[in-house]
Design a protein around this motif. Sequence first.
Motif, PDB file in Angstrom:
ATOM      1  N   UNK A   1      20.813  34.192  56.832  1.00  0.00           N
ATOM      2  CA  UNK A   1      19.385  34.466  56.942  1.00  0.00           C
ATOM      3  C   UNK A   1      19.114  35.972  56.971  1.00  0.00           C
ATOM      4  N   UNK A   2      19.966  36.705  57.703  1.00  0.00           N
ATOM      5  CA  UNK A   2      19.735  38.161  57.779  1.00  0.00           C
ATOM      6  C   UNK A   2      19.851  38.801  56.405  1.00  0.00           C
ATOM      7  N   UNK A   3      20.802  38.330  55.602  1.00  0.00           N
ATOM      8  CA  UNK A   3      20.965  38.882  54.255  1.00  0.00           C
ATOM      9  C   UNK A   3      19.719  38.602  53.420  1.00  0.00           C
ATOM     10  N   UNK A   4      19.210  37.385  53.494  1.00  0.00           N
ATOM     11  CA  UNK A   4      18.009  37.030  52.724  1.00  0.00           C
ATOM     12  C   UNK A   4      16.814  37.868  53.170  1.00  0.00           C
ATOM     13  N   UNK A   5      16.709  38.125  54.462  1.00  0.00           N
ATOM     14  CA  UNK A   5      15.618  38.967  54.973  1.00  0.00           C
ATOM     15  C   UNK A   5      15.700  40.379  54.416  1.00  0.00           C
ATOM     16  N   UNK A   6      16.925  40.805  54.060  1.00  0.00           N
ATOM     17  CA  UNK A   6      17.133  42.153  53.511  1.00  0.00           C
ATOM     18  C   UNK A   6      17.147  42.137  51.979  1.00  0.00           C
ATOM     19  N   UNK A   7      16.813  40.985  51.372  1.00  0.00           N
ATOM     20  CA  UNK A   7      16.758  40.902  49.913  1.00  0.00           C
ATOM     21  C   UNK A   7      18.105  40.694  49.247  1.00  0.00           C
ATOM     22  N   UNK A   8      19.111  40.278  50.004  1.00  0.00           N
ATOM     23  CA  UNK A   8      20.435  40.009  49.450  1.00  0.00           C
ATOM     24  C   UNK A   8      20.540  38.501  49.284  1.00  0.00           C
ATOM     25  N   UNK A   9      20.544  38.041  48.037  1.00  0.00           N
ATOM     26  CA  UNK A   9      20.496  36.608  47.770  1.00  0.00           C
ATOM     27  C   UNK A   9      21.821  36.050  47.286  1.00  0.00           C
ATOM     28  N   UNK A  10      22.767  36.895  46.914  1.00  0.00           N
ATOM     29  CA  UNK A  10      24.051  36.421  46.391  1.00  0.00           C
ATOM     30  C   UNK A  10      25.193  37.055  47.176  1.00  0.00           C
ATOM     31  N   UNK A  11      26.238  36.257  47.381  1.00  0.00           N
ATOM     32  CA  UNK A  11      27.388  36.768  48.131  1.00  0.00           C
ATOM     33  C   UNK A  11      28.074  37.904  47.388  1.00  0.00           C
ATOM     34  N   UNK A  12      28.032  37.880  46.048  1.00  0.00           N
ATOM     35  CA  UNK A  12      28.649  38.962  45.270  1.00  0.00           C
ATOM     36  C   UNK A  12      27.957  40.289  45.559  1.00  0.00           C
ATOM     37  N   UNK A  13      26.648  40.247  45.701  1.00  0.00           N
ATOM     38  CA  UNK A  13      25.910  41.471  46.035  1.00  0.00           C
ATOM     39  C   UNK A  13      26.297  41.968  47.427  1.00  0.00           C
ATOM     40  N   UNK A  14      26.454  41.037  48.354  1.00  0.00           N
ATOM     41  CA  UNK A  14      26.870  41.422  49.711  1.00  0.00           C
ATOM     42  C   UNK A  14      28.273  42.034  49.678  1.00  0.00           C
ATOM     43  N   UNK A  15      29.185  41.432  48.896  1.00  0.00           N
ATOM     44  CA  UNK A  15      30.531  41.989  48.777  1.00  0.00           C
ATOM     45  C   UNK A  15      30.491  43.400  48.212  1.00  0.00           C
ATOM     46  N   UNK A  16      29.622  43.645  47.229  1.00  0.00           N
ATOM     47  CA  UNK A  16      29.498  44.993  46.657  1.00  0.00           C
ATOM     48  C   UNK A  16      29.016  45.982  47.712  1.00  0.00           C
ATOM     49  N   UNK A  17      28.043  45.572  48.499  1.00  0.00           N
ATOM     50  CA  UNK A  17      27.523  46.470  49.550  1.00  0.00           C
ATOM     51  C   UNK A  17      28.580  46.733  50.618  1.00  0.00           C
ATOM     52  N   UNK A  18      29.329  45.703  50.971  1.00  0.00           N
ATOM     53  CA  UNK A  18      30.408  45.888  51.947  1.00  0.00           C
ATOM     54  C   UNK A  18      31.466  46.833  51.395  1.00  0.00           C
ATOM     55  N   UNK A  19      31.817  46.669  50.118  1.00  0.00           N
ATOM     56  CA  UNK A  19      32.814  47.548  49.491  1.00  0.00           C
ATOM     57  C   UNK A  19      32.318  48.987  49.459  1.00  0.00           C
ATOM     58  N   UNK A  20      31.028  49.177  49.178  1.00  0.00           N
ATOM     59  CA  UNK A  20      30.461  50.525  49.163  1.00  0.00           C
ATOM     60  C   UNK A  20      30.526  51.162  50.549  1.00  0.00           C
ATOM     61  N   UNK A  21      30.502  50.325  51.594  1.00  0.00           N
ATOM     62  CA  UNK A  21      30.583  50.823  52.968  1.00  0.00           C
ATOM     63  C   UNK A  21      32.039  50.953  53.425  1.00  0.00           C
ATOM     64  N   UNK A  22      32.997  50.620  52.530  1.00  0.00           N
ATOM     65  CA  UNK A  22      34.409  50.788  52.864  1.00  0.00           C
ATOM     66  C   UNK A  22      35.094  49.535  53.362  1.00  0.00           C
ATOM     67  N   UNK A  23      34.490  48.374  53.182  1.00  0.00           N
ATOM     68  CA  UNK A  23      35.077  47.128  53.667  1.00  0.00           C
ATOM     69  C   UNK A  23      35.276  46.167  52.501  1.00  0.00           C
ATOM     70  N   UNK A  24      36.537  45.965  52.120  1.00  0.00           N
ATOM     71  CA  UNK A  24      36.872  45.031  51.042  1.00  0.00           C
ATOM     72  C   UNK A  24      37.083  43.652  51.654  1.00  0.00           C
ATOM     73  N   UNK A  25      36.316  42.663  51.210  1.00  0.00           N
ATOM     74  CA  UNK A  25      36.399  41.294  51.712  1.00  0.00           C
ATOM     75  C   UNK A  25      36.825  40.393  50.559  1.00  0.00           C
TER      76      UNK A  25
END
Length: 102
Positions: A1-25
Amino acid sequence: MRAAERGIWKSAEMRRRLAAAGLEISAGKMSGWWAGTPATIRLEELDVLCSILDCAPSDLMTPEPQKVEARRPRQAETINGENEVGPTVSPRFGKPRSEPPV
């Protein structure tokens, strides 16, 4: 829900943002997080996740007291208000084992 509230609708997009922050999942771990059934999450991962979603850890977690209760060891049943103690174990004297077959 928090991701959707921030406009993140796909897990791939979340993974990209995490990678940009230095966290590879891994894709499997991200799938568990996205489905709401994470197996594990380290505190470092939680920090990065909260930073990206601009929230607190408590915003991402739901208390489940029934799971905590299920993990507790069961107490012995009580009889007349006293805990019943299991049978006492005492050693057998003499020949403790039968003879092996011939």
